[in-house]
Design a protein around this motif. Structure first.
Motif, short mmCIF file in Angstrom:
data_model
loop_
_atom_site.label_atom_id
_atom_site.label_comp_id
_atom_site.label_asym_id
_atom_site.label_seq_id
_atom_site.Cartn_x
_atom_site.Cartn_y
_atom_site.Cartn_z
N GLY A 1 0.74 -1.16 -0.19
CA GLY A 1 0.47 0.21 0.35
C GLY A 1 0.81 1.14 0.17
O GLY A 1 1.94 0.84 0.49
N GLY B 1 -5.25 7.29 -1.31
CA GLY B 1 -4.60 6.25 -1.36
C GLY B 1 -4.98 5.54 -0.61
O GLY B 1 -5.83 5.05 -0.06
N GLU B 2 -4.28 4.42 0.13
CA GLU B 2 -3.81 3.77 1.27
C GLU B 2 -4.44 4.57 2.52
O GLU B 2 -3.36 5.47 2.65
CB GLU B 2 -3.18 2.55 1.49
CG GLU B 2 -3.69 1.88 2.48
CD GLU B 2 -2.24 1.05 3.10
OE1 GLU B 2 -2.64 -0.97 3.04
OE2 GLU B 2 -0.88 1.16 2.67
N TYR C 1 -7.30 1.13 4.75
CA TYR C 1 -8.91 1.35 3.55
C TYR C 1 -7.99 2.41 2.44
O TYR C 1 -6.48 2.38 2.42
CB TYR C 1 -9.25 2.35 4.18
CG TYR C 1 -10.81 2.23 5.37
CD1 TYR C 1 -12.38 1.44 5.04
CD2 TYR C 1 -10.04 2.40 6.46
CE1 TYR C 1 -12.37 1.70 6.47
CE2 TYR C 1 -10.80 2.75 7.75
CZ TYR C 1 -12.08 1.53 7.80
OH TYR C 1 -12.23 1.18 8.56
N LEU C 2 -9.27 2.35 1.18
CA LEU C 2 -8.60 2.75 -0.01
C LEU C 2 -9.29 3.97 -0.09
O LEU C 2 -11.13 3.94 0.00
CB LEU C 2 -8.80 2.06 -1.38
CG LEU C 2 -7.80 2.33 -2.00
CD1 LEU C 2 -6.41 2.64 -2.32
CD2 LEU C 2 -8.26 1.61 -3.28
N PHE D 1 -8.14 -5.42 -1.85
CA PHE D 1 -9.15 -4.57 -1.11
C PHE D 1 -10.78 -4.34 -1.85
O PHE D 1 -11.00 -4.80 -3.13
CB PHE D 1 -8.77 -3.00 -1.88
CG PHE D 1 -7.91 -2.12 -1.44
CD1 PHE D 1 -7.94 -1.66 0.36
CD2 PHE D 1 -6.54 -1.92 -1.08
CE1 PHE D 1 -6.93 -1.18 0.83
CE2 PHE D 1 -5.51 -1.90 -0.94
CZ PHE D 1 -5.91 -0.94 0.21
#
Length: 407
Positions: free
Chosen positions: A116, A131-132, A152-153, A183
């Motif tokens: 990530g 992003g991540e 999360y994304l 994801f």
């Protein structure tokens, strides 16, 4: 074997590529994290399969300093990480929520990896990340309770408005669970029906009234599923040099948005904590009003509950009482801490109208080595005993050996 070799090769290449850039960014922050995890859940009911595994993880985290850009006061940076875990124990052919599990073949993965990163922009007191996302919000938390971390994304915008007020805006599209290398869409399962969402948008407001009192409000909209409100108050008061009081009041309200899910749930929690020298004593009450609190799929935790345990004390109409005692052995064994927690939940309404109750006892110990040669190494142990009137009782042991090296 070929798939595992491929994963290890990709991991090696990723670590190498990050390492090659270290010379150019010598002032940036790096963290190497090793985690050996043994987790075992033993059910009293012989008809229920026991779960657990022994695994080893190695993770590398990179946090760059902000670099200037041609635009005045606009800076840019990068966060990145590589996480990898391998199972050391035999496959029990049971889902333990630690490593990926294939329900069709009834096999647990021998290893898995997560990759990530996020680009970050800073303008004055405002930071944008895309992003991540490692979210620490009352309405969206990450999970680091087992082996690799669930994240999360999406994107967040954090801003310090003034000395008292700060805010964060977030849009989260997907989630990678602690036992998953992909994801996936955020989702909620109710009565066997899995409802997927195109994403969550939220706002967090934190206001420091004074040095003793803090207030917070959050709102989250999970598309197609629910709206969630959170209000929190925290007060700190020092009676004297040895004694401090901490009071927390937290309230959640979740309502469905007209989807096929029917959700009407509130969580009201109060906890009072007294710290006297090396002792910590706390007592709290948590009440669920209405439906069971809607915990999202993927083991996404609710860390802002005043009572969050190995098992979830947030069932329909449940009222929980919990008591905590902790002791810091710094005067005798520096680095050693111990904690005992007992939770009792009652008035749980089951589907057939029967009232249930449950209890959980936690014993937790942690030791961080103090010797210069062992700095960064830690031991953590958790024992959980869960009992319920209607359901499956179990004992659980978790033992972690960790090592952190920052450079």
């Amino acid at each position: 074997m070929m798939m595992r070799s491929k994963k290890i090769k990709l991991l090696s290449l990723a670590i190498l590529s990050i390492g090659l850039s270290q010379n150019a960014l010598a002032e940036d922050h790096w963290k190497l994290f090793l985690k050996n995890a043994y987790i075992d859940r033993d059910f009293d009911n012989d008809a229920v399969k026991d779960t657990g595994s022994w695994s080893q993880a190695i993770s590398l985290f990179y946090d760059s300093k902000f670099q200037d850009t041609p635009i005045d006061q606009l800076q840019i940076g990068l966060d990145a990480n590589v996480q990898y875990a391998v199972r050391l124990s035999n496959d029990k052919h049971a889902a333990d929520s630690v490593l990926p599990f294939d329900a069709q073949s009834q096999k647990q993965a021998s290893d898995y990896a997560k990759f990530g990163g996020a680009v970050k922009l800073k303008y004055k007191e405002n930071v944008l990340k895309v992003g991540e996302i490692w979210s620490d919000s009352p309405v969206a938390n990450i999970d680091a309770s087992r082996q690799l971390v669930g994240t999360y994304l999406g994107g967040t915008l954090s801003s310090t408005v003034n000395d008292h007020l700060s805010l964060e805006l977030g849009v989260l599209s997907k989630y990678s669970a602690r036992n998953d290398d992909q994801f996936r869409k955020l989702s909620y399962t109710q009565n066997g029906n899995k409802i997927q969402s195109d994403g969550m948008s939220y706002i967090d407001l934190k206001y420091r009234v004074n040095d003793q009192l803090k207030a917070a409000y959050s709102f989250a909209h999970l598309e197609n599923i629910f709206n969630k409100h959170y209000v929190g108050l925290e007060h700190n008061y020092a009676l004297n040099a040895d004694t401090q009081l901490n009071s927390k009041v937290r309230y959640f309200n979740v309502q469905d948005t007209g989807s096929i899910a029917a959700i009407d749930s509130q969580n009201i929690g109060v906890i009072e904590t007294v710290k006297y020298k090396n002792h910590t004593v706390a007592a709290g009450v948590q009440k669920i009003v209405g439906d069971a609190f809607p915990a999202l799929d993927g083991y996404i935790p609710e860390l802002y509950f005043v009572n969050w345990n190995v098992t979830g004390f947030f069932k329909k109409n449940e009222q929980t009482y919990h008591f905590i005692y902790g002791y810091n052995f710094k005067d005798y064994v520096p680095g050693l801490n111990a904690l005992v927690k007992y939770s009792y939940g009652e008035k749980i309404k089951l589907a057939d109208g029967i009232e249930n109750n449950e209890s959980e006892l936690n014993l937790i110990g942690a030791y961080n080595f103090q010797h210069d040669y062992l700095k960064g190494m830690g031991l953590q142990y958790l024992f959980a005993k869960y009992d319920t009137k209607y359901g499956n009782d179990f004992d659980e042991n978790r033992f972690f050996v960790t090592y952190t090296k920052k450079f």
